[in-house]
Scaffold this active site. Structure first.
Site, PDB file in Angstrom:
ATOM      1  N   TYR A  21      41.868  34.657  27.278  1.00 24.98           N
ATOM      2  CA  TYR A  21      42.292  34.942  26.009  1.00 24.98           C
ATOM      3  C   TYR A  21      41.399  36.241  25.636  1.00 24.98           C
ATOM      4  O   TYR A  21      41.495  36.562  24.395  1.00 24.98           O
ATOM      5  CB  TYR A  21      42.289  33.982  25.017  1.00 24.98           C
ATOM      6  CG  TYR A  21      43.088  32.675  25.246  1.00 24.98           C
ATOM      7  CD1 TYR A  21      44.335  32.857  24.929  1.00 24.98           C
ATOM      8  CD2 TYR A  21      42.834  31.461  25.974  1.00 24.98           C
ATOM      9  CE1 TYR A  21      45.392  31.989  25.203  1.00 24.98           C
ATOM     10  CE2 TYR A  21      43.656  30.692  26.147  1.00 24.98           C
ATOM     11  CZ  TYR A  21      44.930  30.747  25.733  1.00 24.98           C
ATOM     12  OH  TYR A  21      46.026  29.927  25.894  1.00 24.98           O
ATOM     13  N   HIS A  26      44.339  37.480  18.758  1.00 26.59           N
ATOM     14  CA  HIS A  26      43.865  36.208  18.309  1.00 26.59           C
ATOM     15  C   HIS A  26      42.614  35.976  18.313  1.00 26.59           C
ATOM     16  O   HIS A  26      42.139  35.036  17.296  1.00 26.59           O
ATOM     17  CB  HIS A  26      44.802  35.173  19.015  1.00 26.59           C
ATOM     18  CG  HIS A  26      45.283  34.060  18.011  1.00 26.59           C
ATOM     19  ND1 HIS A  26      45.553  34.346  16.672  1.00 26.59           N
ATOM     20  CD2 HIS A  26      45.611  32.685  18.393  1.00 26.59           C
ATOM     21  CE1 HIS A  26      45.925  33.044  16.105  1.00 26.59           C
ATOM     22  NE2 HIS A  26      46.071  32.069  17.082  1.00 26.59           N
ATOM     23  N   TYR A  72      40.334  25.001  21.284  1.00 26.99           N
ATOM     24  CA  TYR A  72      41.383  26.019  20.965  1.00 26.99           C
ATOM     25  C   TYR A  72      41.578  26.379  19.459  1.00 26.99           C
ATOM     26  O   TYR A  72      41.151  25.658  18.689  1.00 26.99           O
ATOM     27  CB  TYR A  72      42.607  25.531  21.585  1.00 26.99           C
ATOM     28  CG  TYR A  72      42.426  25.743  23.103  1.00 26.99           C
ATOM     29  CD1 TYR A  72      42.817  27.016  23.774  1.00 26.99           C
ATOM     30  CD2 TYR A  72      42.206  24.755  24.044  1.00 26.99           C
ATOM     31  CE1 TYR A  72      42.323  27.385  25.042  1.00 26.99           C
ATOM     32  CE2 TYR A  72      42.298  24.890  25.385  1.00 26.99           C
ATOM     33  CZ  TYR A  72      42.144  26.300  25.807  1.00 26.99           C
ATOM     34  OH  TYR A  72      41.875  26.364  27.360  1.00 26.99           O
ATOM     35  N   ASN A  74      43.951  26.062  17.298  1.00 25.76           N
ATOM     36  CA  ASN A  74      44.271  25.043  16.379  1.00 25.76           C
ATOM     37  C   ASN A  74      43.394  23.982  16.141  1.00 25.76           C
ATOM     38  O   ASN A  74      43.924  23.186  15.204  1.00 25.76           O
ATOM     39  CB  ASN A  74      45.662  24.673  16.927  1.00 25.76           C
ATOM     40  CG  ASN A  74      46.798  25.775  17.318  1.00 25.76           C
ATOM     41  OD1 ASN A  74      46.488  26.928  16.756  1.00 25.76           O
ATOM     42  ND2 ASN A  74      48.014  25.346  17.804  1.00 25.76           N
ATOM     43  N   ASN A 120      46.967  28.710  11.885  1.00 22.99           N
ATOM     44  CA  ASN A 120      46.896  27.497  12.330  1.00 22.99           C
ATOM     45  C   ASN A 120      45.156  27.202  12.388  1.00 22.99           C
ATOM     46  O   ASN A 120      44.957  26.025  12.092  1.00 22.99           O
ATOM     47  CB  ASN A 120      47.365  27.094  13.713  1.00 22.99           C
ATOM     48  CG  ASN A 120      48.783  26.808  13.699  1.00 22.99           C
ATOM     49  OD1 ASN A 120      49.195  26.415  12.367  1.00 22.99           O
ATOM     50  ND2 ASN A 120      49.725  27.381  14.426  1.00 22.99           N
TER      51      ASN A 120
END
Length: 197
Positions: A21, A26, A72, A74, A120
């Protein structure tokens, strides 16, 4: 924004851990932490009980903690909630830095309080703080894919070079304003950031 916001004591950069990532839209919150550490020194160190990497930022007469959750996105509340509770941080002293698809690349907006707007990471932090929504946010624009069905792959991908430069410029400008945020001078920070075209 309130007239007299609290000085920021904790800056939380949101993102997903791991090389997969790195550099994605994000992870814009991680980009800010990296920029602050590059400019001012220090290193993030793992704190297992908070599910996060933490560092102390010294900036002029001010200092605050930097947090990079290792959950993560969320599950970001698993890091922020226990830390805020243990240190008895007022929500208004927490700045959460995150990607914002409703802003174009290169824009940054500061906001105090509010809902999660479908993000989220914010949703989980609100839950972990006992439905407290008063924490501050720095929303880093990453643009929108054009249709809601494309949002997840879009935010989990790396931006094109021109968009990456625009996002990086916005991150640098936000980093320029951090000392004002640590002093509680929201007006000055907002004036500079919100006037970006």
């Amino acid at each position: 924004m309130t007239d007299s916001p609290q000085p920021i004591q904790l800056i939380v950069g949101l993102g997903n851990p791991g090389d997969r990532y790195a550099g994605t839209r994000h992870n814009a919150g991680f980009w800010l932490l990296d920029e602050l550490l590059r400019r001012h020194g220090g290193a993030l160190r793992p704190e297992r009980r908070y599910h996060a990497d933490l560092a102390t930022l010294h900036l002029g007469p001010h200092q605050c903690r930097l947090m990079r959750p290792q959950t993560y996105m969320n599950r970001s509340g698993q890091a922020v909630g226990p830390y805020a509770q243990f240190f008895r941080l007022p929500p208004e002293s927490i700045l959460v830095v995150h990607d914002e698809i409703d802003l174009p690349p290169g824009q940054v907006k500061l906001k105090q309080g509010g809902g999660h707007g479908g993000h989220n990471g914010l949703r989980d932090i609100i839950r972990a703080l006992g439905n407290e929504r008063g924490f501050c946010r720095a929303r880093i624009g990453v643009g929108h894919p054009g249709h809601r069905d494309g949002v997840v792959p879009y935010v989990l991908s790396r931006p094109a070079p021109d968009e990456r430069r625009a996002i990086a410029d916005a991150v640098e400008e936000l980093a320029d304003c951090v000392e004002w945020l640590l002093a509680g001078d929201w007006g000055r920070a907002c004036q500079r950031l919100h006037s970006r075209s």
